[in-house]
Design a protein around this motif. Structure first.
Motif, PDB file in Angstrom:
ATOM      1  N   GLY A   1      -6.924   0.863  -1.981  1.00  0.00           N
ATOM      2  CA  GLY A   1      -7.120   1.090  -0.547  1.00  0.00           C
ATOM      3  C   GLY A   1      -8.388   1.885  -0.284  1.00  0.00           C
ATOM      4  O   GLY A   1      -9.176   1.546   0.596  1.00  0.00           O
ATOM      5  N   VAL A   2      -8.598   2.932  -1.078  1.00  0.00           N
ATOM      6  CA  VAL A   2      -9.807   3.748  -0.923  1.00  0.00           C
ATOM      7  C   VAL A   2     -11.045   2.909  -1.254  1.00  0.00           C
ATOM      8  O   VAL A   2     -12.045   2.951  -0.537  1.00  0.00           O
ATOM      9  CB  VAL A   2      -9.745   5.015  -1.810  1.00  0.00           C
ATOM     10  CG1 VAL A   2     -11.099   5.708  -1.855  1.00  0.00           C
ATOM     11  CG2 VAL A   2      -8.692   5.971  -1.276  1.00  0.00           C
TER      12      VAL A   2
ATOM     13  N   GLY B   1     -11.967   0.963   1.592  1.00  0.00           N
ATOM     14  CA  GLY B   1     -12.247   1.709   2.818  1.00  0.00           C
ATOM     15  C   GLY B   1     -11.123   1.642   3.833  1.00  0.00           C
ATOM     16  O   GLY B   1     -11.353   1.728   5.032  1.00  0.00           O
ATOM     17  N   VAL B   2      -9.883   1.491   3.322  1.00  0.00           N
ATOM     18  CA  VAL B   2      -8.728   1.405   4.214  1.00  0.00           C
ATOM     19  C   VAL B   2      -8.386   2.801   4.736  1.00  0.00           C
ATOM     20  O   VAL B   2      -8.486   3.783   4.009  1.00  0.00           O
ATOM     21  CB  VAL B   2      -7.537   0.811   3.429  1.00  0.00           C
ATOM     22  CG1 VAL B   2      -6.226   1.068   4.134  1.00  0.00           C
ATOM     23  CG2 VAL B   2      -7.736  -0.674   3.223  1.00  0.00           C
ATOM     24  N   THR B   3      -8.001   2.900   6.019  1.00  0.00           N
ATOM     25  CA  THR B   3      -7.601   4.203   6.543  1.00  0.00           C
ATOM     26  C   THR B   3      -6.113   4.261   6.863  1.00  0.00           C
ATOM     27  O   THR B   3      -5.606   5.298   7.260  1.00  0.00           O
ATOM     28  CB  THR B   3      -8.381   4.575   7.816  1.00  0.00           C
ATOM     29  OG1 THR B   3      -8.052   3.629   8.832  1.00  0.00           O
ATOM     30  CG2 THR B   3      -9.873   4.566   7.582  1.00  0.00           C
ATOM     31  N   GLY B   4      -5.419   3.139   6.720  1.00  0.00           N
ATOM     32  CA  GLY B   4      -3.989   3.121   6.996  1.00  0.00           C
ATOM     33  C   GLY B   4      -3.490   1.699   6.893  1.00  0.00           C
ATOM     34  O   GLY B   4      -4.223   0.819   6.452  1.00  0.00           O
TER      35      GLY B   4
ATOM     36  N   GLY C   1      -2.741   4.062  -3.793  1.00  0.00           N
ATOM     37  CA  GLY C   1      -3.715   3.878  -2.724  1.00  0.00           C
ATOM     38  C   GLY C   1      -5.156   3.885  -3.205  1.00  0.00           C
ATOM     39  O   GLY C   1      -6.065   4.001  -2.394  1.00  0.00           O
ATOM     40  N   TYR C   2      -5.385   3.751  -4.514  1.00  0.00           N
ATOM     41  CA  TYR C   2      -6.766   3.775  -5.028  1.00  0.00           C
ATOM     42  C   TYR C   2      -7.546   2.535  -4.591  1.00  0.00           C
ATOM     43  O   TYR C   2      -8.718   2.628  -4.237  1.00  0.00           O
ATOM     44  CB  TYR C   2      -6.788   3.872  -6.561  1.00  0.00           C
ATOM     45  CG  TYR C   2      -6.271   5.171  -7.114  1.00  0.00           C
ATOM     46  CD1 TYR C   2      -6.248   6.323  -6.321  1.00  0.00           C
ATOM     47  CD2 TYR C   2      -5.802   5.270  -8.420  1.00  0.00           C
ATOM     48  CE1 TYR C   2      -5.770   7.517  -6.816  1.00  0.00           C
ATOM     49  CE2 TYR C   2      -5.322   6.465  -8.925  1.00  0.00           C
ATOM     50  CZ  TYR C   2      -5.308   7.589  -8.115  1.00  0.00           C
ATOM     51  OH  TYR C   2      -4.834   8.770  -8.612  1.00  0.00           O
TER      52      TYR C   2
ATOM     53  N   TYR D   1       0.823  -1.214   0.000  1.00  0.00           N
ATOM     54  CA  TYR D   1       0.000   0.000   0.000  1.00  0.00           C
ATOM     55  C   TYR D   1       0.853   1.258   0.000  1.00  0.00           C
ATOM     56  O   TYR D   1       1.639   1.465   0.922  1.00  0.00           O
ATOM     57  CB  TYR D   1      -0.896  -0.060   1.241  1.00  0.00           C
ATOM     58  CG  TYR D   1      -1.827   1.101   1.449  1.00  0.00           C
ATOM     59  CD1 TYR D   1      -2.810   1.407   0.519  1.00  0.00           C
ATOM     60  CD2 TYR D   1      -1.738   1.882   2.594  1.00  0.00           C
ATOM     61  CE1 TYR D   1      -3.675   2.455   0.717  1.00  0.00           C
ATOM     62  CE2 TYR D   1      -2.609   2.935   2.807  1.00  0.00           C
ATOM     63  CZ  TYR D   1      -3.578   3.224   1.860  1.00  0.00           C
ATOM     64  OH  TYR D   1      -4.435   4.268   2.070  1.00  0.00           O
ATOM     65  N   LYS D   2       0.723   2.083  -1.046  1.00  0.00           N
ATOM     66  CA  LYS D   2       1.417   3.369  -1.134  1.00  0.00           C
ATOM     67  C   LYS D   2       2.903   3.229  -0.816  1.00  0.00           C
ATOM     68  O   LYS D   2       3.432   3.887   0.081  1.00  0.00           O
ATOM     69  CB  LYS D   2       0.770   4.386  -0.191  1.00  0.00           C
ATOM     70  CG  LYS D   2      -0.707   4.543  -0.462  1.00  0.00           C
ATOM     71  CD  LYS D   2      -1.286   5.743   0.218  1.00  0.00           C
ATOM     72  CE  LYS D   2      -0.802   6.980  -0.464  1.00  0.00           C
ATOM     73  NZ  LYS D   2      -1.580   8.176  -0.133  1.00  0.00           N
TER      74      LYS D   2
END
Lengths: 169, 137
Positions: free
Chosen positions: A128-129, A132-135, A125-126, A98-99
């Motif tokens: 991830g969005v 609904g990932v926040t970190g 991180g698309y 991730y990122k």
């Protein structure tokens, strides 16, 4: 009658006291995933070990874990050892880098071992969005129907696995 | 004393204008209406990682990412409703500072008015009771 009325404020106080007391100690950071029960979102990502876009066909059959991780994430190195143990037990884990940067990620897996069935890069991180990932780290259980069954935010360890395991079907 | 005041005022001015300048530098909108919508949306959407900050106030990476996403969708011509639905589908109603009206949010929306009504009733009752007492005396 009048005297009884004087006790109304006290009654309100007791009710509110009980209400607030019940809320104490709740994990304020807990946030249920909006995706639970829904099919895994579509994606087009590049695996760490190749340069072609892949989608759902790259995912394992049957229930598996999706683990969002990154080399910049300190908690990820804490849970890594436990992920290795899970992988050794035969639990399929899809890693989402991730990122992160591909070179750093490859080095990380060389140094610490690779618990993942496949690692997909989510550089921007698309995905991830979409999830609904926040970190990082975050771990999802996907069931054999391809639906998101559970989401855990934070480090995966023995205790967390006990919960996750219940959703692996 | 006067110098201290000038320095303080300068700091205040900087604090207000710097983020605004930075935002304008990075984002280009086709028209002022789009920029206006963007500003409203990032203020009404809550950062999913933070307890009580909206997207525009938070510096967490996820808030930055979501701001970028709102920007892309605004420029692409998506409606406010589409953007809000996009966020709710991924992060749940947690991200709404303006929750939707439905049975479970009834008290949230109308609780204060109900309490106000109860207060008004008690007020009237107490006043009229006192009046009656005075009349008797």
């Amino acid at each position: 009658m009048r005297k009884a009325l004087l006790f109304i404020p006290f009654g309100v106080f007791v009710v509110l006291g009980v209400l607030f007391y019940m809320q104490l100690g709740k994990d304020v950071h807990y946030m249920p995933s909006a995706l639970v029960g829904k099919p895994l979102p579509e994606f087009q990502l590049v695996p760490l070990e190749s340069s072609e876009l892949v989608g759902h066909e790259s995912l394992p059959k049957g229930p598996y874990l999706i683990n969002f991780w990154a080399t910049w994430c300190p908690s990820c190195s804490i849970e890594h050892e436990y992920l290795m143990a899970l992988a050794a037990e035969g639990v399929p884990i899809v890693g989402i880098d991730y990122k992160d940067e591909a070179d750093a990620a490859k080095q990380w897996l060389l140094d610490k071992g690779d618990p993942y069935a496949v690692v997909l890069q989510d550089e921007m991180g698309y995905f991830g969005v979409d999830m609904g990932v926040t970190g990082a780290p975050e771990t999802f259980v996907v069931d054999s129907q391809g639906r998101v069954a559970y989401r855990h935010q934070g480090v995966v360890n023995e205790a967390v696995w006990q919960t996750l395991q219940g959703y692996m079907r | 004393m006067i110098w201290l005041r000038i320095i303080l005022l300068t700091c205040l001015g900087l604090g207000v204008s710097l983020p605004a300048l930075a935002a304008e530098e990075l984002l280009h909108f086709d028209n002022p209406a789009q920029e206006q919508r963007f500003q409203v949306l990032v203020e009404e959407l809550r950062c999913p990682k933070c307890q009580n900050q909206n997207l525009s106030d938070s510096n967490s990476t996820i808030a930055t990412d979501l701001r970028d996403q709102v920007y892309r969708m605004v420029v692409r011509g998506d409606s406010n409703e589409q953007i809000v639905n996009y966020m709710v589908a991924r992060y749940g109603e947690f991200v709404l500072y303006k929750p939707t009206q439905k049975p479970s949010t009834f008290l949230l929306w109308y609780g204060p008015f109900i309490l106000l009504g109860i207060g008004a009733v008690i007020f009237v009752v107490v006043i009229s009771l006192n009046k009656r007492k005075k009349g008797k005396a």
